[in-house]
Write a protein that holds these residues in place. Sequence first.
Motif, PDB file in Angstrom:
ATOM      1  N   ARG A   1     -26.349 -43.642 -32.822  1.00 46.50           N
ATOM      2  CA  ARG A   1     -26.973 -42.320 -32.992  1.00 46.50           C
ATOM      3  C   ARG A   1     -26.600 -41.437 -31.806  1.00 46.50           C
ATOM      4  O   ARG A   1     -26.917 -41.760 -30.665  1.00 46.50           O
ATOM      5  N   ILE A   2     -25.948 -40.318 -32.103  1.00 45.29           N
ATOM      6  CA  ILE A   2     -25.469 -39.424 -31.059  1.00 45.29           C
ATOM      7  C   ILE A   2     -26.219 -38.106 -31.152  1.00 45.29           C
ATOM      8  O   ILE A   2     -26.244 -37.462 -32.213  1.00 45.29           O
ATOM      9  N   GLY A   3     -26.842 -37.706 -30.054  1.00 46.57           N
ATOM     10  CA  GLY A   3     -27.556 -36.440 -29.992  1.00 46.57           C
ATOM     11  C   GLY A   3     -26.675 -35.367 -29.380  1.00 46.57           C
ATOM     12  O   GLY A   3     -26.323 -35.443 -28.198  1.00 46.57           O
ATOM     13  N   TRP A   4     -26.300 -34.370 -30.176  1.00 40.81           N
ATOM     14  CA  TRP A   4     -25.398 -33.299 -29.741  1.00 40.81           C
ATOM     15  C   TRP A   4     -26.230 -32.160 -29.166  1.00 40.81           C
ATOM     16  O   TRP A   4     -26.976 -31.490 -29.871  1.00 40.81           O
TER      17      TRP A   4
ATOM     18  N   PHE B   1     -33.530 -40.896 -25.324  1.00 39.54           N
ATOM     19  CA  PHE B   1     -32.895 -42.140 -25.764  1.00 39.54           C
ATOM     20  C   PHE B   1     -33.820 -42.991 -26.643  1.00 39.54           C
ATOM     21  O   PHE B   1     -33.396 -44.044 -27.119  1.00 39.54           O
ATOM     22  N   GLU B   2     -35.033 -42.554 -26.868  1.00 36.72           N
ATOM     23  CA  GLU B   2     -35.896 -43.256 -27.817  1.00 36.72           C
ATOM     24  C   GLU B   2     -35.380 -43.087 -29.239  1.00 36.72           C
ATOM     25  O   GLU B   2     -35.634 -43.929 -30.109  1.00 36.72           O
ATOM     26  N   HIS B   3     -34.643 -41.998 -29.477  1.00 35.18           N
ATOM     27  CA  HIS B   3     -34.162 -41.706 -30.830  1.00 35.18           C
ATOM     28  C   HIS B   3     -32.644 -41.654 -30.919  1.00 35.18           C
ATOM     29  O   HIS B   3     -32.101 -41.569 -32.022  1.00 35.18           O
ATOM     30  N   HIS B   4     -31.955 -41.680 -29.774  1.00 35.39           N
ATOM     31  CA  HIS B   4     -30.502 -41.596 -29.777  1.00 35.39           C
ATOM     32  C   HIS B   4     -29.926 -42.583 -28.770  1.00 35.39           C
ATOM     33  O   HIS B   4     -30.522 -42.841 -27.722  1.00 35.39           O
ATOM     34  N   ASP B   5     -28.762 -43.135 -29.118  1.00 33.85           N
ATOM     35  CA  ASP B   5     -28.093 -44.091 -28.232  1.00 33.85           C
ATOM     36  C   ASP B   5     -27.265 -43.390 -27.168  1.00 33.85           C
ATOM     37  O   ASP B   5     -27.097 -43.905 -26.057  1.00 33.85           O
TER      38      ASP B   5
END
Length: 479
Positions: free
Chosen positions: A267-270, A380-384
């Motif tokens: 999971r990548i957060g942009w 980082f709880e929702h994205h790697d």
Amino acid sequence: MSIPNAPMLCLPAHAVSAALHSKQFSCRELMQATLARIDEVNPAVNAIVSLRDAQQLLAEADTHDAMLARGASKGWLHGIPQAIKDLSPTEGLRTTLGSPLMRDFVPKADGLMVQRMKAAGAIVIGKTNVPEFGLGSHSFNEVFGVTRNAYDLTRSAGGSSGGAAVALATHMLCVADGSDFMGSLRNPAAWNNVFGMRPSQGRVPMWPTSDVWVNQLSTEGPMARSVRDLALLLDTQAGHDPRLPLSLNDGARFNGELGGFDPRGQRIGWLGDLNGYLPMAPGILQVCEEALARLAGQGCGVDAIALGTAPEPVWQAWLVWRRALVASRIEPFLLQPKNRALIKPEALWEYDQAQQLSGHEFTRASVQRSHFHQHMLSLFEHHDVLALPTAQVWPFDAAERWPQHIGSKAMDTYHRWMEVVIYATFAGLPSISVPAGFSADGLPMGLQLIGRPGGDWALLQLAHAYEQAAQQVLRRAPA
């Protein structure tokens, strides 16, 4: 800029190492090809400085060949030419910091990182050019002049590891060291289409240093044309040192197999331009989103997310930390007032600003930094992995000192145009700049991938997966 005549110079460092150890070519032949390439290319780009005598280097290569002939090897860097960033001490070889005040300084000992690279077999051939005192992401100084971008000789190479990035991109080196305070491994990597990694805080201990407790914003690290080489050099550079109590002692190694990693489900957060907060030159976000699409094609989930905290207080806290740490580096040179005339104005500005700094203000900035670190952990709880552009402007005119504007937005400090790189640094997180693509006129740009605290290996694995999908970008050689 031509492709090297010697095919060995086109190989990644790990392949060069394997070829040397299997005697496909000799250390002498590699040194001869390297020196010929430097003679051919370096006059145009000015990336490698303080080059050592060729006969001495060939003699060292012969010594390394003799070791291999009797079945001995120092390590994976055995016989591989290396030029060390001109901020790191090198025994018997000038270390100028790009300052006229240090023009003739020759250290009596290597820095810790150089010791580790030499122990792994590297042959130090010279230094790579930097900005004065490493300040500002544009590698020019009054000692050696300006380093020019590998893809456009009229443009900046970035910095402060600008010489290292250009030496890699032009195949004068197959792997390189650097250091990163405010994007100094990431920005020049982005602008020269190579990989640059800022390791986790404490991963690569820096010695000598005058302070072992507070000075944690700058770290040494690797730069390379392949992620495999990036990992191998990090493995050499990393490791606890008891003189540096905050250096990591987790036993992590980075010489394992990268190819077994499955990126599907990552999971990548942009973060983009932080909802318009960061001014960006036209085209940068688009190129970075094209890079993210390559990861999506590998099975990663990519979501546009908000930073979730006001970025301006983070910047203000950053300024306090930076001026305090930079001033401590400049202060010894100002013990003689006459030296002030020989120090660049940006460095003097940092020092002068710090003279008004109180202990209370620094503590308050440290609290702000602590809050920011905790907030980044929550993402980082929702994205790697988190993603940002590596730079806010394309490589600019090499005749400029720094960009005064991004679009209509005036830059209020000499480094405000680099704000996008502070988030990984301030939170102590590992970050890799991967080549993202090119502007319409052929200028390179990078994408920052930011990992969890201590998550250097996971980040390298994801960058390796990206590398497989970005071969078209990576094969685009300097023109």
